[in-house]
Design a protein around this motif. Structure first.
Motif, PDB file in Angstrom:
ATOM      1  N   VAL A 191       0.871  -1.166   0.000  1.00 38.41           N
ATOM      2  CA  VAL A 191       0.000   0.000   0.000  1.00 38.41           C
ATOM      3  C   VAL A 191       0.915   1.225   0.000  1.00 38.41           C
ATOM      4  CG1 VAL A 191      -1.740   1.314   1.264  1.00 38.41           C
ATOM      5  CG2 VAL A 191      -1.835  -1.190   1.227  1.00 38.41           C
ATOM      6  N   ALA A 192       0.675   2.148  -0.936  1.00 35.33           N
ATOM      7  CA  ALA A 192       1.524   3.331  -1.059  1.00 35.33           C
ATOM      8  C   ALA A 192       0.687   4.600  -1.069  1.00 35.33           C
ATOM      9  CB  ALA A 192       2.345   3.259  -2.351  1.00 35.33           C
ATOM     10  N   MET A 193       1.264   5.672  -0.530  1.00 34.14           N
ATOM     11  CA  MET A 193       0.646   6.989  -0.628  1.00 34.14           C
ATOM     12  C   MET A 193       0.882   7.509  -2.041  1.00 34.14           C
ATOM     13  SD  MET A 193       1.685   8.820   2.931  1.00 34.14           S
ATOM     14  CE  MET A 193       1.121   8.193   4.493  1.00 34.14           C
ATOM     15  N   ASP A 194      -0.154   8.103  -2.624  1.00 30.15           N
ATOM     16  CA  ASP A 194      -0.074   8.592  -4.007  1.00 30.15           C
ATOM     17  C   ASP A 194       0.338  10.064  -4.025  1.00 30.15           C
ATOM     18  OD1 ASP A 194      -0.307   8.970  -6.721  1.00 30.15           O
ATOM     19  OD2 ASP A 194      -2.496   8.956  -6.720  1.00 30.15           O
ATOM     20  N   PHE A 252       6.253   4.062 -10.629  1.00 26.80           N
ATOM     21  CA  PHE A 252       7.428   3.829  -9.791  1.00 26.80           C
ATOM     22  C   PHE A 252       7.031   4.196  -8.373  1.00 26.80           C
ATOM     23  CE2 PHE A 252      10.415   4.874 -13.461  1.00 26.80           C
ATOM     24  CZ  PHE A 252      10.861   3.570 -13.589  1.00 26.80           C
ATOM     25  N   TYR A 253       7.459   3.387  -7.424  1.00 27.22           N
ATOM     26  CA  TYR A 253       7.282   3.798  -6.037  1.00 27.22           C
ATOM     27  C   TYR A 253       8.604   3.632  -5.298  1.00 27.22           C
ATOM     28  CZ  TYR A 253       6.891  -0.950  -4.008  1.00 27.22           C
ATOM     29  OH  TYR A 253       7.119  -2.228  -3.584  1.00 27.22           O
ATOM     30  N   VAL A 254       8.741   4.386  -4.237  1.00 26.82           N
ATOM     31  CA  VAL A 254       9.914   4.302  -3.385  1.00 26.82           C
ATOM     32  C   VAL A 254       9.473   3.922  -1.987  1.00 26.82           C
ATOM     33  CG1 VAL A 254      11.325   5.914  -4.707  1.00 26.82           C
ATOM     34  CG2 VAL A 254       9.849   6.790  -2.896  1.00 26.82           C
ATOM     35  N   SER A 255      10.406   3.375  -1.215  1.00 24.95           N
ATOM     36  CA  SER A 255      10.074   2.982   0.152  1.00 24.95           C
ATOM     37  C   SER A 255      11.131   3.484   1.120  1.00 24.95           C
ATOM     38  CB  SER A 255       9.920   1.459   0.242  1.00 24.95           C
ATOM     39  OG  SER A 255      11.117   0.826  -0.127  1.00 24.95           O
ATOM     40  N   GLY A 256      10.840   3.308   2.393  1.00 25.68           N
ATOM     41  CA  GLY A 256      11.765   3.766   3.421  1.00 25.68           C
ATOM     42  C   GLY A 256      11.766   5.282   3.518  1.00 25.68           C
ATOM     43  N   SER A 257      12.902   5.855   3.904  1.00 32.38           N
ATOM     44  CA  SER A 257      12.979   7.304   4.104  1.00 32.38           C
ATOM     45  C   SER A 257      12.707   8.084   2.817  1.00 32.38           C
ATOM     46  CB  SER A 257      14.334   7.702   4.694  1.00 32.38           C
ATOM     47  OG  SER A 257      15.387   7.356   3.816  1.00 32.38           O
ATOM     48  N   SER A 258      12.974   7.508   1.659  1.00 37.11           N
ATOM     49  CA  SER A 258      12.691   8.179   0.384  1.00 37.11           C
ATOM     50  C   SER A 258      11.209   8.452   0.209  1.00 37.11           C
ATOM     51  CB  SER A 258      13.188   7.336  -0.790  1.00 37.11           C
ATOM     52  OG  SER A 258      14.584   7.215  -0.759  1.00 37.11           O
ATOM     53  N   PRO A 293       4.050   9.928   8.174  1.00 33.74           N
ATOM     54  CA  PRO A 293       4.513   8.572   8.477  1.00 33.74           C
ATOM     55  C   PRO A 293       4.364   7.646   7.265  1.00 33.74           C
ATOM     56  CG  PRO A 293       2.360   8.915   9.433  1.00 33.74           C
ATOM     57  CD  PRO A 293       2.772  10.228   8.818  1.00 33.74           C
ATOM     58  N   ALA A 294       5.139   7.915   6.226  1.00 28.58           N
ATOM     59  CA  ALA A 294       5.052   7.159   4.972  1.00 28.58           C
ATOM     60  C   ALA A 294       6.188   6.144   4.875  1.00 28.58           C
ATOM     61  CB  ALA A 294       5.120   8.114   3.784  1.00 28.58           C
ATOM     62  N   ASP A 295       5.868   4.961   4.379  1.00 30.30           N
ATOM     63  CA  ASP A 295       6.893   3.960   4.118  1.00 30.30           C
ATOM     64  C   ASP A 295       6.934   3.569   2.643  1.00 30.30           C
ATOM     65  OD1 ASP A 295       8.987   2.242   5.101  1.00 30.30           O
ATOM     66  OD2 ASP A 295       7.637   0.575   4.674  1.00 30.30           O
ATOM     67  N   ALA A 296       5.905   3.971   1.862  1.00 27.70           N
ATOM     68  CA  ALA A 296       5.888   3.728   0.423  1.00 27.70           C
ATOM     69  C   ALA A 296       5.112   4.867  -0.239  1.00 27.70           C
ATOM     70  CB  ALA A 296       5.236   2.393   0.097  1.00 27.70           C
ATOM     71  N   SER A 297       5.707   5.444  -1.286  1.00 27.77           N
ATOM     72  CA  SER A 297       5.074   6.561  -2.003  1.00 27.77           C
ATOM     73  C   SER A 297       5.242   6.398  -3.502  1.00 27.77           C
ATOM     74  CB  SER A 297       5.703   7.899  -1.604  1.00 27.77           C
ATOM     75  OG  SER A 297       5.485   8.174  -0.262  1.00 27.77           O
ATOM     76  N   ILE A 298       4.154   6.634  -4.235  1.00 25.94           N
ATOM     77  CA  ILE A 298       4.207   6.633  -5.697  1.00 25.94           C
ATOM     78  C   ILE A 298       4.802   7.970  -6.124  1.00 25.94           C
ATOM     79  CG2 ILE A 298       2.856   6.543  -7.830  1.00 25.94           C
ATOM     80  CD1 ILE A 298       0.739   4.964  -6.110  1.00 25.94           C
ATOM     81  N   ILE A 299       5.879   7.900  -6.938  1.00 26.32           N
ATOM     82  CA  ILE A 299       6.574   9.126  -7.333  1.00 26.32           C
ATOM     83  C   ILE A 299       6.543   9.400  -8.830  1.00 26.32           C
ATOM     84  CG2 ILE A 299       8.093   9.128  -5.326  1.00 26.32           C
ATOM     85  CD1 ILE A 299      10.289   8.084  -7.337  1.00 26.32           C
ATOM     86  N   ALA A 300       6.061   8.443  -9.642  1.00 26.17           N
ATOM     87  CA  ALA A 300       6.015   8.656 -11.093  1.00 26.17           C
ATOM     88  C   ALA A 300       5.029   7.703 -11.745  1.00 26.17           C
ATOM     89  CB  ALA A 300       7.393   8.455 -11.712  1.00 26.17           C
ATOM     90  N   ILE A 301       4.419   8.175 -12.831  1.00 27.29           N
ATOM     91  CA  ILE A 301       3.582   7.335 -13.687  1.00 27.29           C
ATOM     92  C   ILE A 301       4.414   7.047 -14.932  1.00 27.29           C
ATOM     93  CG2 ILE A 301       1.452   7.210 -15.043  1.00 27.29           C
ATOM     94  CD1 ILE A 301       0.260   9.235 -12.990  1.00 27.29           C
ATOM     95  N   VAL A 302       4.547   5.777 -15.288  1.00 26.19           N
ATOM     96  CA  VAL A 302       5.426   5.347 -16.383  1.00 26.19           C
ATOM     97  C   VAL A 302       4.711   5.492 -17.733  1.00 26.19           C
ATOM     98  CG1 VAL A 302       6.684   3.367 -17.336  1.00 26.19           C
ATOM     99  CG2 VAL A 302       6.643   3.757 -14.850  1.00 26.19           C
TER     100      VAL A 302
END
Length: 99
Positions: A43-46, A57-63, A74-83
């Motif tokens: 599950v990721a924050m958009d 693309f999603y990133v996890s951890g501090s990114s 308090p995010a551990d996964a975030s969507i950062i780009a649409i391919v």
């Protein structure tokens, strides 16, 4: 960055006020050579306005806390780009809108 496909959304009516108003999406990691799902979900924050079925693309951890939407959250996964497309060895394996 991890390649994934948006498989659905996650709704929570009771949550910390720090994450109110943020859209949560269910992602499945992809094998880029086949574009098949790996059966691994997160599950990721958009942070970019992704939608159902899109490759992202999603990133996890501090990114995950480095976007405007997720800063100091308090995010551990975030969507950062649409391919838009993926090319491997001169061949397109994915082109948005041509699945």
């Amino acid at each position: 960055m991890i390649l994934a496909r948006v498989k659905g959304s996650v709704v929570s009516t009771h949550k910390s006020e720090k994450i109110e108003g943020i859209k949560f999406l269910l992602l499945e990691a992809l094998d880029p050579s086949t574009m098949e799902g790996k059966g691994s979900y997160v599950v990721a924050m958009d942070a970019v306005g992704a939608g159902p079925g899109e490759v992202v693309f999603y990133v996890s951890g501090s990114s995950a806390r480095m976007t405007k939407v997720t800063d100091k959250k308090p995010a551990d996964a975030s969507i950062i780009a649409i391919v838009d497309n993926i090319e491997i060895n001169g061949q397109y394996v994915y082109q948005k809108g041509q699945e």
